[in-house]
Design a protein around this motif. Sequence first.
Motif, PDB file in Angstrom:
ATOM      1  N   ALA A 159      42.693  49.566  38.073  1.00 56.30           N
ATOM      2  CA  ALA A 159      41.873  48.705  37.215  1.00 56.30           C
ATOM      3  C   ALA A 159      42.622  47.484  36.670  1.00 56.30           C
ATOM      4  N   PRO A 180      39.836  52.571  32.116  1.00 56.84           N
ATOM      5  CA  PRO A 180      38.751  53.348  32.736  1.00 56.84           C
ATOM      6  C   PRO A 180      38.722  54.796  32.260  1.00 56.84           C
ATOM      7  N   CYS A 188      37.086  51.338  37.838  1.00 59.55           N
ATOM      8  CA  CYS A 188      37.789  50.788  39.002  1.00 59.55           C
ATOM      9  C   CYS A 188      39.101  51.523  39.270  1.00 59.55           C
TER      10      CYS A 188
END
Length: 445
Positions: free
Chosen positions: A43, A56, A40
């Motif tokens: 994130a 991530p 994402c």
Amino acid sequence: MALKNNRLETHQYSEYFTDIHPPFETFDAAVIEANRCLFCYDAPCMKSCPTSIDVPKFIKQIATENIKGSAHTILSSNIMGAGCSKVCPVEKLCEGACVYNLMHEKPIQIAKLQRYSTEIAIENQWQLFSRKPTSGKKVAIIGAGPAGLSCAHMLSREGIDVTIYEKESKGGGLMTYGIAAYKVTPQFCEDEVNYITSIGGIEIKYNHELGKNLLLDALQAEYDAVYLAFGIGLARQLDISGEELEGVEDAISFIYDLRSNELSSIAVGDKVAVIGMGMTAIDAATQAKRLGAKEVTLVYRRTQEEMPCTEHELNIAKLDGCRIIWLASPKEIVGREGKVSHLVCEIMQLGPADSSGRRSPVSTGETMTLEVDMVIKAAGQMPYEHLVKYNKLNENKGKVVINDKAVTNVNGVFAGGDCVNGGKEVVDAVQAGKDGAAAILEFLK
Ligand code: SF4
């Protein structure tokens, strides 16, 4: 009924105290899980980590088979990333924030992935950080727990020579002495401390305790700066009659003994009551049950809604067969021939919210009595108020007061971790250590 050790067969001790969150067994299993991540933007998992690990990024590195890069990403933000992957309440931090929760799907197993990379780094002794040439500056740190070790590592990377003074005979602080044995083993804690100090420029002097064989004045004279990370430790008393009886113990001492000795040497009762519902209470209850206690009952004066532990922790206790009594507050511990025989509790109901924002318990006037032979008190810990006052540090209810940059009122003395915040997660202490190091580096300029 009696307190007894050696309740189990040898194989049962290792079986019951084995890793509660087993690691990925294969590389493929880790990569498959890493590939579930949506990587994402902005994130939420990263934002909810107190040390801001780039989740991530490190997961992507695992997915692309760059395990060394992944370990570097984690450990640059959190040098105790391996330990935190085992003890962090991730259900209320990174994994609790994972977007998969919004889709009512299982969140990415961030902790398990983090453990995968960092354990390989420790096992292989990968030196992922280098130390700048020695600057000639010296810093003393009090306490080799997560805050002290994190501060030491960051300072050492900048070429500062660090000496950590630790009152125990091993480093790791709460990780080594205060957490359930099935979450993290003493051997792992030792390996992690050795890995952190292997960067060089960090010496740990064990069996040195501030206020006993160590004085702050002397450290100030010898070092360019001092960082206080002595944590908290004194168990809060219940202040009810019967606390002196044989069979009454505080959870901190119970877990400390269990972490420092052979499991088979730790005595537990047949019927154990544990007072409290924080993480330490859950650890004490589950450990007592796994040591062979026949009945373990957690007693809490509020309801599940107000409990300090996470639901995940509560479920571990329930799965271990612990019973919970909500809305009950200890009133008196009754003994027979100097030994605990009963715990009398007041039955409570919830009143208006208190300063913590939680509804406060109010007595109904009724009582209930439990037949027990052991009572473990886990009603919280108190700061080392005498130490703070003796060293003329500004204090708030015994906790060291700092400004927003870890600076105390005493020149050249900095502080962080549990001695400042009164006791938070290991990951919070790691971040405090980083903040302390940044403040010290600024000061030394
Ligand atoms: Fe991956 Fe979940 Fe973090 Fe998104 S929130 S980056 S899916 S771990």
